[in-house]
Design an enzyme around this catalytic site. Structure first.
Site, PDB file in Angstrom:
ATOM      1  N   GLN A   1       0.936  -1.367  -0.082  1.00 42.08           N
ATOM      2  CA  GLN A   1      -0.058   0.124   0.047  1.00 42.08           C
ATOM      3  C   GLN A   1       0.777   1.269  -0.032  1.00 42.08           C
ATOM      4  OE1 GLN A   1      -3.512  -0.272   0.485  1.00 42.08           O
ATOM      5  NE2 GLN A   1      -3.475   1.814  -0.288  1.00 42.08           N
ATOM      6  N   PHE A   2       1.372   1.832  -1.295  1.00 44.45           N
ATOM      7  CA  PHE A   2       2.183   2.871  -1.386  1.00 44.45           C
ATOM      8  C   PHE A   2       1.667   4.122  -0.842  1.00 44.45           C
ATOM      9  CE2 PHE A   2      -0.072   3.583  -5.429  1.00 44.45           C
ATOM     10  CZ  PHE A   2       0.012   5.021  -5.162  1.00 44.45           C
ATOM     11  N   THR A   3       0.178   4.190  -0.908  1.00 39.26           N
ATOM     12  CA  THR A   3      -0.448   5.564  -0.145  1.00 39.26           C
ATOM     13  C   THR A   3      -0.366   5.714   1.205  1.00 39.26           C
ATOM     14  OG1 THR A   3      -2.671   4.284  -0.023  1.00 39.26           O
ATOM     15  CG2 THR A   3      -2.245   5.309  -2.383  1.00 39.26           C
TER      16      THR A   3
END
Length: 141
Positions: free
Chosen positions: A74-76
């Site tokens: 989950q890069f966000t």
């Protein structure tokens, strides 16, 4: 590394209509974000923490009751929306850095004896879960 950890009673992740990862019953759904300074050592540290943190019912850990984990990149989690109307992603490591480190978290968990489901790195995923509690914590390493 940053992880959003939810105590769940089942969770799954679907990519293009196909279920690619799923856990049933009590366990943890873990969203993992990687930043530029992260290392394999931090990935191993996160895996140990996830396996041993006592947040399941009765103050048990996954290692205590052999509960499964669903780990999803989950890069966000490193999005920054403090300024303007659009978040920036400057804090997130690029895919070629992040993917092997998320894979390392999964590998380390499995080496500890965990049953681990995963998402698909870089894919558009639909995550479904039943948060048990609700109970959610953020781990920053």
């Amino acid at each position: 590394m940053r992880a959003v950890v939810q105590r769940v009673d089942g969770a799954s992740v679907v990519v293009a209509g196909e279920t690619v990862g799923e856990i049933t019953g009590e366990g943890l759904c873990v969203l993992v974000g990687v930043t530029h300074e992260d290392t394999k050592e931090k990935a191993a540290q996160l895996a140990r923490k996830l396996w041993s943190v006592r947040i399941l019912s009765g103050e048990k850990s996954c290692s205590d009751v052999n509960a499964p984990l669903l780990v999803i990149s989950q890069f966000t989690l490193y999005g920054d929306a403090r300024k303007g109307r659009r978040p920036t992603w400057n804090g997130a490591a690029p895919g070629e850095v992040a993917e092997p480190l998320v894979d390392e978290v999964v590998a380390q968990l499995r080496a500890l004896g965990a049953t681990v489901g995963t998402g698909r790195f870089g894919a558009s995923m639909r995550v479904s879960l039943t948060n048990d509690g609700p109970f959610t914590i953020v781990l920053d390493l």
